[in-house]
Design an enzyme around this catalytic site. Structure first.
Site, PDB file in Angstrom:
ATOM      1  CE1 TYR A   9      -4.217  -1.759   0.942  1.00  0.00           C
ATOM      2  CE2 TYR A   9      -2.641  -3.262   1.940  1.00  0.00           C
ATOM      3  CZ  TYR A   9      -3.916  -2.998   1.476  1.00  0.00           C
ATOM      4  OH  TYR A   9      -4.878  -3.964   1.556  1.00  0.00           O
ATOM      5  CG  PHE A  55       6.868   3.117   1.988  1.00  0.00           C
ATOM      6  CD1 PHE A  55       6.390   3.485   0.756  1.00  0.00           C
ATOM      7  CD2 PHE A  55       8.203   3.373   2.268  1.00  0.00           C
ATOM      8  CE1 PHE A  55       7.209   4.099  -0.172  1.00  0.00           C
ATOM      9  CE2 PHE A  55       9.033   3.983   1.357  1.00  0.00           C
ATOM     10  CZ  PHE A  55       8.530   4.351   0.125  1.00  0.00           C
ATOM     11  CD  GLU A  56       0.925  -1.029   5.695  1.00  0.00           C
ATOM     12  OE1 GLU A  56       1.638  -2.018   5.893  1.00  0.00           O
ATOM     13  OE2 GLU A  56       0.277  -0.455   6.580  1.00  0.00           O
ATOM     14  CB  VAL A  57       7.573  -2.858   2.480  1.00  0.00           C
ATOM     15  CG1 VAL A  57       8.057  -1.475   2.864  1.00  0.00           C
ATOM     16  CG2 VAL A  57       7.695  -3.807   3.656  1.00  0.00           C
TER      17      VAL A  57
END
Length: 784
Positions: free
Chosen positions: A556, A635-637
């Site tokens: 995300y 960030f959603e890595v």
């Protein structure tokens, strides 16, 4: 469905499950392992009910029709209960066995690193050549370090070129897991006589530069840019040591900021639950932390062997003996409540005692013994004391005179990839500084703050005790919820502990009543030292203009607003111009992420948090945006990977095998540097925006819709009554969620006055709304 969902609250062990009272006299259940499973949830109401119950939702939430596929953390008994009540388990994504395999993989990497560090670092220069082709003259060097198996080993080359000393960091070449050598190749204006290679581990070697014989044609070589500085998951102790090492190695470019609010520490009270049944069990907790003596305490309940004996407590050093009361037949008759009261009265210098989860304690205690333990499994080199959270500050000018960029990771302990993004970014900025012009521009003109681990206590607990730990380790539950079986369910969600859009203000997405919820917001706003540290850092450094909160997983890319109330009214949306800037900057950052291995963050997962995920009351990015005016992203890595065979997207999880974790770290380090580039480009933006009203001046026969065209992302402040526009005037908003800018409907003659402000603060036509200036824009719409 309602019956099935109500039943989900029965379990007592897995963090996130509320846990109902068991029947009196039930056996104390054994602790279970956990797994991440994917569920089929039939509708939105059921999904919301899961969240209300505090079930730990992973970030994998995918809608299909009216139903959802969701990922939850659950025990085998909970999985069985879900199936029994019609909640279908579609797939098991991560088991404890797979987690242990990841831990073993990390341990192996640590052993390799330790053995390399223990050995004396020696360097062999394999090649030091120059050659000239149709493109120019080039210097090519290969060198091998005895410590090169560790990605943290960096080799630097120095040479004199035309009287000027040149420095470059060498790239590390690994093939199929085997370290081969370090190398570089760059164009030179003059051939150096020799090259010196030094290692950050202490080794050094020098070699003459000779001509490369043959007809090799290099063409136009790519710019030399070094990456790949991490080779295993790192706990916070390692992360902070790595940060200190960088500061020592690059004192002109780095300093370490010690945050003022120390954490509670990776520490627990020593405890034991003594008894087999809920009604006869006694929970004993040490007064001292386990490592400070609590682990040395032993407790024994004994039958004294005589009839009609009174209940007594004897303390001998760290040994506590409870002699149970007996009846005329010599049988023990002391209840759990009586033993609890006796311990609290007569052994209070060492321990406190409670009945099992606050029950009446009517059961008769049976003889039993226990040695108290804090249950912590980290090795002795992991400190149990309160931690000083550290930030790495990088910049040629670290005095607040340059625009600041903040990247911070691991608010959630179980997100192991996220700290690697910060460390990889720091290494790239520092080790490419000497030879890469773009990197030098960024470091010279920005003030960069990187926090590898916001939550070191929780992260240590995740590495060594309970891999799915999300929160910090501070136990705010009262005595009745503090038995050791709940130890994996204590702590505060640091990304719910902030002031903007807090659950304490009625926003959705955090719990303030359940201290064992995985989204527990804490006993008060900013109650936690880890959250206070972020506030302190933003307050102390008002030059910070951009921030990235690095989380995992799901792929995300999000920004504010991050929360909404029970009526789904969000925090104030950014202006249309601010939203446009978020999208434009995101395009640049996401393009950088894609460059590593082609990972595309989907449009469906890009945008304001509630539009692509869920409400997250009290998250830190909202604090930075609404209270500090910082452009803040999340960030959603760990984007999902496409399984060609099964023809479906598959989640990678919080702790994927390191091979995948490494790739995620590399691509999102690209993205973090992409944000740093956005900040640099904005710092150079001195050009005011220009705007145009469409249609403009004129006479019209009916209502007119007026739109604004802008040269760049900019916020437009306007009036329609002919008055002077100011920062207090209305501004152009979004037409709707994920829609473009609104248009104005003019249904009677009006004069529209307006001006625009871009993200860099440049005002159109250099208009100053705080003075008597009149150089704003104006059109008159005449309705006949």
């Amino acid at each position: 469905m309602a019956t099935a969902l109500t039943a989900l609250g029965i379990s007592t062990f897995a963090p996130g499950f509320a846990g109902a009272e068991r029947d009196k006299g039930d056996p104390i259940p054994e602790e279970e392992s956990i797994a991440i499973v994917e569920l089929e949830v039939p509708n939105r109401k059921a999904l919301d009910k899961l969240a209300e119950l505090g079930i730990t939702l992973d970030h994998g939430i995918h809608q299909h029709g009216d139903g959802f596929e969701v990922e939850v953390v659950a025990t085998p008994s909970q999985i069985a209960l879900l199936k029994k009540n019609g909640i279908q388990v579609k797939d098991t994504l991560l088991t404890e066995g797979q987690f242990n395999q990841n831990v073993a993989e990390r341990s192996e990497a640590l052993q390799i690193q330790a053995s390399a560090a223990a050995a004396e670092d020696t360097i062999k220069v394999l090649r030091a050549n120059h050659y000239t082709n149709q493109s120019g003259t080039f210097l090519y060097v290969e060198a091998k370090s005895s410590a090169g198996t560790s990605a943290s080993t960096a080799l630097t080359a120095k040479w004199v070129e035309g009287g000027e000393e040149k420095t470059i960091t060498m790239s590390r070449f690994v093939d199929y897991g085997e370290y081969m050598y370090h190398w570089f190749e760059v164009p030179v204006a003059a051939v150096p006589k020799s090259v010196t290679i030094t290692s950050n581990q202490g080794g050094t070697a020098e070699s003459a530069v000779t001509e490369w014989l043959g007809d090799r044609k290099a063409g136009n070589p790519k710019k030399h840019y070094v990456t790949n500085f991490v080779d295993h998951y790192m706990d916070p102790t390692e992360l902070y040591e790595r940060a200190e090492q960088l500061a020592k190695e690059f004192p002109d470019l780095v300093e370490i900021i010690d945050m003022p609010n120390k954490t509670n520490g990776y520490r627990r009270l020593a405890q034991a639950t003594m008894g087999a049944l809920t009604t006869n069990a006694v929970v004993v907790s040490s007064k001292a932390w386990g490592h400070e003596g609590g682990n040395d305490i032993s407790v024994e309940f004994v039958n004294p062997g005589v009839a009609s004996a009174p209940l007594t407590v004897k303390v001998d050093g760290k040994k506590i003996t409870v002699e149970l009361a007996t009846n005329a037949s010599g049988a023990a008759v002391s209840t759990a409540r009586q033993v609890v009261d006796a311990l609290n009265n007569q052994a209070s210098s060492l321990v406190t005692a409670t009945t099992y989860r606050g029950n009446a304690g009517t059961g008769v205690v049976t003889p039993v013994s226990a040695k108290l333990t804090d249950n912590l499994k980290a090795p002795d080199d992991i400190s149990r004391e309160p931690q000083t959270v550290k930030a790495i500050r990088i910049g040629k000018h670290r005095d607040g005179s340059k625009p600041g960029v903040l990247g911070y990771a691991q608010e959630h302990a179980r997100e192991w990839v996220t700290p690697l993004v910060t460390i990889e970014t720091a290494e790239r900025l520092l080790r490419n500084y000497a030879h890469d012009g773009e990197t030098k521009q960024l470091v010279n003109n920005l003030d960069i703050f990187l926090v590898p681990s916001v939550n070191p206590d929780g992260a240590h607990y995740s590495f060594y005790d309970f891999n799915m730990q999300r929160r910090n380790m501070t136990n705010h539950c009262g005595p009745n919820e503090s038995d050791p079986a709940y130890r994996n369910a204590w702590g505060v969600d640091l990304n719910r502990n902030h002031s903007a859009g807090s659950a304490y203000h009625g926003f959705v997405g955090a719990s303030i009543s359940n201290c064992r919820s995985d989204t527990y917001a804490g006993p008060a706003i900013n109650s936690e030292p880890e959250a206070k540290n972020l506030v302190w850092l933003a307050d102390k450094n008002p030059n910070i203009k951009f921030a990235m909160n690095i989380h995992s997983h799901g792929g995300y890319f999000m920004w504010s607003p991050g929360a909404y109330d029970p009526n789904r009214v969000t925090l104030p949306r950014p202006t249309a111009g601010q939203e446009a800037f978020y999208w434009a900057a995101s395009n640049e950052i996401l393009t950088d992420i894609k460059e590593h291995r082609g990972t595309v963050i989907k449009p469906s997962r890009t945008g304001p948090i509630p539009d692509v995920l869920y409400s997250a009351a009290g998250n830190s990015a909202d604090y930075l945006w609404y209270e500090k005016g910082i452009y803040a992203w999340n960030f959603e890595v760990g984007a999902q990977l496409w399984n060609k065979n099964l023809k479906r997207w598959e989640s990678v999880g919080f702790q994927p095998p390191y091979e995948e974790g490494h790739e995620e770290a590399m691509e999102f380090a690209n993205g973090l540097i992409g944000l740093i580039k956005v900040a640099y480009n904005q710092s150079k933006d001195k050009q005011p925006p220009s705007t145009k009203a469409v249609p403009g001046n004129g006479k019209y026969s009916g209502p007119v819709k007026v739109a604004f065209e802008t040269s760049e992302a900019a916020t437009i402040y306007y009036t329609i009554d002919g008055s002077k526009p100011t920062f207090e005037s209305a501004h152009i908003r979004l037409a709707g969620t994920r829609e473009p800018a609104e248009v104005l409907t003019i249904d009677k003659t009006a004069t529209i006055n307006w001006f625009a402000v871009d993200a860099a603060g440049n005002i159109e036509k250099n208009y100053n709304p705080l003075t008597n200036g009149k150089n704003f824009n104006s059109v008159t719409i005449t309705i006949k």
